[in-house]
Design a protein around this motif. Structure first.
Motif, mmCIF file in Angstrom:
data_model
loop_
_atom_site.group_PDB
_atom_site.id
_atom_site.type_symbol
_atom_site.label_atom_id
_atom_site.label_comp_id
_atom_site.label_asym_id
_atom_site.label_seq_id
_atom_site.Cartn_x
_atom_site.Cartn_y
_atom_site.Cartn_z
ATOM 1 N N LYS A 1 25.881 42.687 37.941
ATOM 2 C CA LYS A 1 26.268 43.513 36.757
ATOM 3 C C LYS A 1 27.102 44.480 36.805
ATOM 4 O O LYS A 1 28.031 44.942 36.329
ATOM 5 C CB LYS A 1 24.754 43.530 35.943
ATOM 6 C CG LYS A 1 24.342 42.528 35.115
ATOM 7 C CD LYS A 1 23.390 42.893 34.210
ATOM 8 C CE LYS A 1 22.741 41.565 33.436
ATOM 9 N NZ LYS A 1 23.694 41.116 32.717
ATOM 10 N N ALA B 1 30.447 43.962 37.462
ATOM 11 C CA ALA B 1 31.218 42.956 36.455
ATOM 12 C C ALA B 1 31.585 41.617 36.989
ATOM 13 O O ALA B 1 32.530 41.119 36.772
ATOM 14 C CB ALA B 1 32.151 43.554 35.664
ATOM 15 N N GLY B 2 30.649 41.239 37.867
ATOM 16 C CA GLY B 2 31.129 39.939 38.496
ATOM 17 C C GLY B 2 30.487 38.726 37.934
ATOM 18 O O GLY B 2 30.498 37.631 38.538
ATOM 19 N N GLU B 3 30.118 38.862 36.779
ATOM 20 C CA GLU B 3 29.775 37.596 35.963
ATOM 21 C C GLU B 3 30.585 36.464 36.068
ATOM 22 O O GLU B 3 30.145 35.192 36.505
ATOM 23 C CB GLU B 3 29.353 37.587 34.527
ATOM 24 C CG GLU B 3 28.010 38.602 34.379
ATOM 25 C CD GLU B 3 28.228 40.061 34.300
ATOM 26 O OE1 GLU B 3 29.531 40.548 34.794
ATOM 27 O OE2 GLU B 3 27.708 40.855 33.732
ATOM 28 N N ARG B 4 31.834 36.624 35.796
ATOM 29 C CA ARG B 4 32.953 35.663 35.888
ATOM 30 C C ARG B 4 32.818 34.966 37.409
ATOM 31 O O ARG B 4 33.092 33.689 37.468
ATOM 32 C CB ARG B 4 34.031 35.945 35.452
ATOM 33 C CG ARG B 4 34.369 35.950 34.106
ATOM 34 C CD ARG B 4 35.768 37.064 33.902
ATOM 35 N NE ARG B 4 35.796 37.210 32.489
ATOM 36 C CZ ARG B 4 36.663 36.520 31.646
ATOM 37 N NH1 ARG B 4 37.283 35.527 32.035
ATOM 38 N NH2 ARG B 4 36.700 37.112 30.323
ATOM 39 N N ARG B 5 32.986 35.702 38.406
ATOM 40 C CA ARG B 5 33.224 35.171 39.810
ATOM 41 C C ARG B 5 31.923 34.613 39.993
ATOM 42 O O ARG B 5 31.839 33.478 40.834
ATOM 43 C CB ARG B 5 33.199 36.625 40.680
ATOM 44 C CG ARG B 5 34.634 36.911 41.130
ATOM 45 C CD ARG B 5 34.544 38.204 42.110
ATOM 46 N NE ARG B 5 34.281 39.413 41.248
ATOM 47 C CZ ARG B 5 33.548 40.292 42.036
ATOM 48 N NH1 ARG B 5 33.411 40.326 43.230
ATOM 49 N NH2 ARG B 5 33.143 41.526 41.142
ATOM 50 N N GLU B 6 30.709 34.977 39.468
ATOM 51 C CA GLU B 6 29.400 34.230 39.982
ATOM 52 C C GLU B 6 29.623 32.795 38.915
ATOM 53 O O GLU B 6 29.167 31.789 39.584
ATOM 54 C CB GLU B 6 28.346 34.904 39.563
ATOM 55 C CG GLU B 6 27.968 36.310 40.436
ATOM 56 C CD GLU B 6 28.144 35.893 41.936
ATOM 57 O OE1 GLU B 6 27.629 34.813 42.291
ATOM 58 O OE2 GLU B 6 28.589 36.663 42.745
ATOM 59 N N ASP B 7 30.042 32.888 37.823
ATOM 60 C CA ASP B 7 30.444 31.546 37.225
ATOM 61 C C ASP B 7 30.939 30.445 37.895
ATOM 62 O O ASP B 7 30.677 29.580 38.136
ATOM 63 C CB ASP B 7 30.989 31.856 35.799
ATOM 64 C CG ASP B 7 29.969 32.448 34.660
ATOM 65 O OD1 ASP B 7 28.649 32.373 34.936
ATOM 66 O OD2 ASP B 7 30.542 32.980 33.805
ATOM 67 N N ALA B 8 32.316 31.133 38.598
ATOM 68 C CA ALA B 8 32.944 30.290 39.054
ATOM 69 C C ALA B 8 32.344 29.740 40.419
ATOM 70 O O ALA B 8 32.454 28.598 40.858
ATOM 71 C CB ALA B 8 34.351 31.107 39.605
ATOM 72 N N HIS B 9 31.660 30.534 41.234
ATOM 73 C CA HIS B 9 31.134 30.111 42.393
ATOM 74 C C HIS B 9 30.086 29.480 42.127
ATOM 75 O O HIS B 9 29.880 28.084 42.591
ATOM 76 C CB HIS B 9 30.339 31.728 42.971
ATOM 77 C CG HIS B 9 29.506 31.515 44.084
ATOM 78 N ND1 HIS B 9 30.085 30.666 45.171
ATOM 79 C CD2 HIS B 9 28.206 31.739 44.446
ATOM 80 C CE1 HIS B 9 28.953 30.611 46.224
ATOM 81 N NE2 HIS B 9 27.953 31.119 45.459
ATOM 82 N N GLY C 1 29.877 27.430 39.582
ATOM 83 C CA GLY C 1 30.507 26.047 38.912
ATOM 84 C C GLY C 1 30.829 25.256 40.045
ATOM 85 O O GLY C 1 30.916 24.037 39.879
#
Ligand SMILES: Nc1ncnc2c1ncn2[C@@H]1O[C@H](COP(=O)(O)OP(=O)(O)O)[C@@H](O)[C@H]1O
Lengths: 527, 73
Positions: A154, A157-165, A167
């Motif tokens: 948080k 702001a790494g949510e997108r990166r973690e989503d990708a990871h 995913g």
């Protein structure tokens, strides 16, 4: 007559059936309970090294998945294979007696079908399910890893990166699961065709026999009924083999746990650690200790020797990575050393029981982890059979009583997972109270590198002073106050103790490494 | 040097050993009873229901045969 006999048989049958499942369920639940508790027992006792190198989430997933897969495994055998086998064999035997030609034809048909099913399941389905199970473990581990570090995610702001990871990991699982499941469909398809072909063959045989007049209409009816029953069970057996393979590939992790020996073992003749009476604390000796981490590429200590007297207050300083934490981990025997000896009051710690060793050592970590349990339970953790009054006493001495009693539920307040509901300073004081109650001769302090507000700081210092009284204390020091008060400072540099003495002594020498580290503020000191 | 993170890979034999380890023990009689009862009830199915069925169907008048077959199944 025949009718009532049939009814009686039906009733008997259903009674037996119900009773069988009654006992089976009791049996199965008990087995699962044992697997679960044993796996937990094992996993808890695996070495720190093992835990450092395994995702907690993966471990959790392996244990729970293993347990449920075992349930499926035994259910398939008991409720699937076993009845199917009896019926299959029974029907064939019946046919052999009644209509020998058809019976002798049915026997190889059934055997072939079962053999093919097993072959397909073992050779083709099993490896795919194994791959899918491995990835499933990784999915759990990744998820747990992200959730554990969610505050970091948080804040960056790494949510997108973690989503990708995530995913990516989940996508791989999807691929493998799809592969395994579709394989199952194909295998089922193949099996159905084989089954239909075999059954048709048998049917044609009977009709042909009947046509030639070698079989009576009774034989034909019986054979046809038998075929349908056998056919149904063959289909089941086919499915069950695949299920069984799926379950078997998923329990292999838990079986691995079960087979694995712990890596830090008590010696067969291990004795409880004895701390000499009539002294404060315990003496600790490192005698030419050589150590490297199994994952490390180079040794941390070549030959480390140091004597710490009972009741001495020692501060460990040195640049980050110089081997201070390793030093305290070795005292707790979280790792086994490769050469030399570590002795406590003259006893080699490799020869005493791990339980007694760890009970002699209290640890106040940098960032104490609290259980998701009440504050009272958390404080009493080091000494389970304590009264609430003792808990209160310890909290008071640790300067924790005030804030705890200010909470509406007081000592019964649940502290969240990892104690997030308390501030850093409050958690530290809870940990100090815990260590006070545990009342161990040896105390290990890992000081936080960040400073707290001055009020917390003041209380923690007071609490620590109280805790250090009458114990051998080893502090990984980041507080100037701590090193100034230490009886001796051990200066670590690349896995060796390069200097020792008091703060004043070490500073007095203008060429000392300590002086240099101090001047360039390499000690992470909090003033 | 032993790799400490290592979890041995379980072979089929290990899984069998594991299963029998957990199936045996002091609660084992329940499993055995369950197996026996299930065996009996399945046995009842075939050896009493279907086994004499052939003869029975034989003895039934031809016109009643379809009914007898229906009852059996
Ligand atoms: N579990 C581990 N496996 C492999 N190497 C490790 C492990 N823990 C620490 N190390 C390495 O050991 C060295 C000393 O670490 P440590 O004792 O933690 O230093 P310090 O506490 O002084 O910062 C470091 O280089 C670190 O990378």
């Amino acid at each position: 007559m025949a009718f009532s006999a049939l009814m009686a048989i039906q009733v008997t049958h259903s009674w037996c059936w119900a009773a069988a499942f009654w006992y089976w369920n009791k049996f199965a639940v008990r087995v699962l309970y044992r697997i679960l508790t044993d796996a937990m027992y094992k996993a808890q006792r695996f070495s720190t090294d093992w835990h450092v190198n395994s995702f907690a989430g993966a471990t959790v997933r392996k244990i729970t998945r293993g347990m449920w897969s075992f349930d499926m495994f035994e259910d398939t055998i008991f409720m699937g294979f076993f009845p199917s086998a009896i019926i299959g064999i029974g029907m064939v035997v019946m046919l052999i007696i009644q209509v020998p030609i058809v019976g002798w034809f049915a026997l190889p048909v059934v055997v072939t079908f079962v053999a093919v099913s097993i072959f397909l399941a073992v050779k083709i389905a099993r490896p795919k399910f194994q791959k899918s199970a491995e990835q499933d473990t990784l999915v759990g581990a990744t998820l747990a890893d992200i959730m554990t570090a969610i505050s970091t995610v948080k804040s960056f702001a790494g949510e997108r990166r973690e989503d990708a990871h995530f995913g990516g990991v989940a996508g791989e699982w999807r691929k493998r699961a799809e592969d395994a499941w579709l394989t199952m469909v194909v295998i089922d398809f193949l099996r159905t065709h084989i089954r239909i072909a075999l059954m048709t063959g048998m049917l044609l045989l009977v009709i042909w026999l009947w046509y030639k007049g070698e079989a009576t209409p009774g034989d034909v009816t019986l054979s046809i009924t038998a075929f349908f029953i056998i056919g149904g069970y063959l289909r089941d057996i086919g499915r069950q083999t695949t299920e069984l393979m799926k379950a078997a590939s998923e329990i292999s992790d838990v079986v691995g746990f079960w087979m694995r020996e712990d890596d830090i073992l008590d010696a067969p003749d291990a004795v409880p650690l004895k701390i000499a009476m009539g002294q404060k604390g315990a003496a600790i000796t490192f005698d030419q200790v050589g150590f490297r981490y199994k994952q490390g590429d180079r040794p941390i200590y070549q030959s480390l020797s140091v004597d710490i007297k009972a009741g001495e207050k020692v501060a460990l300083v040195g640049a980050s990575g110089s081997g201070k934490s390793t030093f305290v981990k070795l005292i707790q025997r979280l790792y086994d050393i490769q050469s030399g000896e570590i002795r406590i009051d003259g006893l080699n710690i490799a020869t005493v029981t791990q339980e007694s060793l760890r009970q002699a050592i209290a640890l106040v970590p940098q960032d104490p982890v609290l259980f998701h349990r009440s504050l009272a339970e958390n404080i009493a953790y080091g000494k389970p059979d304590t009264t609430i009054d003792q808990v209160r006493g310890a909290a008071r001495e640790a300067y924790a009583a005030e804030f705890i009693e200010g909470l509406s539920l007081g000592y019964q307040t649940l502290v969240g997972e990892r104690g997030v509901k308390l501030s850093g300073g409050e958690r530290q004081r809870v940990a100090i109270a815990r260590a006070l109650l545990a009342d161990c001769p040896i105390l290990i302090l890992d000081e936080a590198t960040s400073s707290l507000d001055s009020v917390s700081e003041y209380y923690i210092q007071k609490a620590l002073e109280r805790l250090m009284e009458g114990r051998t204390t080893i502090t990984i020091a980041h507080r100037l106050a701590t090193i100034q008060k230490a009886d001796r400072i051990l200066v670590f540099d690349r896995g060796a103790i390069v200097e020792q003495g008091t703060h004043t002594e070490l500073l007095a020498n203008p060429d000392s490494i300590y002086r240099r580290l101090y001047d360039i503020q390499a000690l992470d000191l909090v003033h | 040097m032993i790799d400490t993170t290592y979890i041995p890979k379980a072979t089929r034999g290990d899984i069998k050993r594991f299963a029998f380890h957990y199936w045996s023990g002091d609660g084992m009689w329940r499993g055995v009873v369950a197996f026996a009862l299930l065996g009996i009830s399945v046995g009842v199915d075939i050896f009493i229901l279907y086994f004499p069925a052939g003869w029975w169907i034989e003895s039934v008048n031809l016109t009643h045969r379809p009914m007898a077959v229906c009852m059996l199944s």
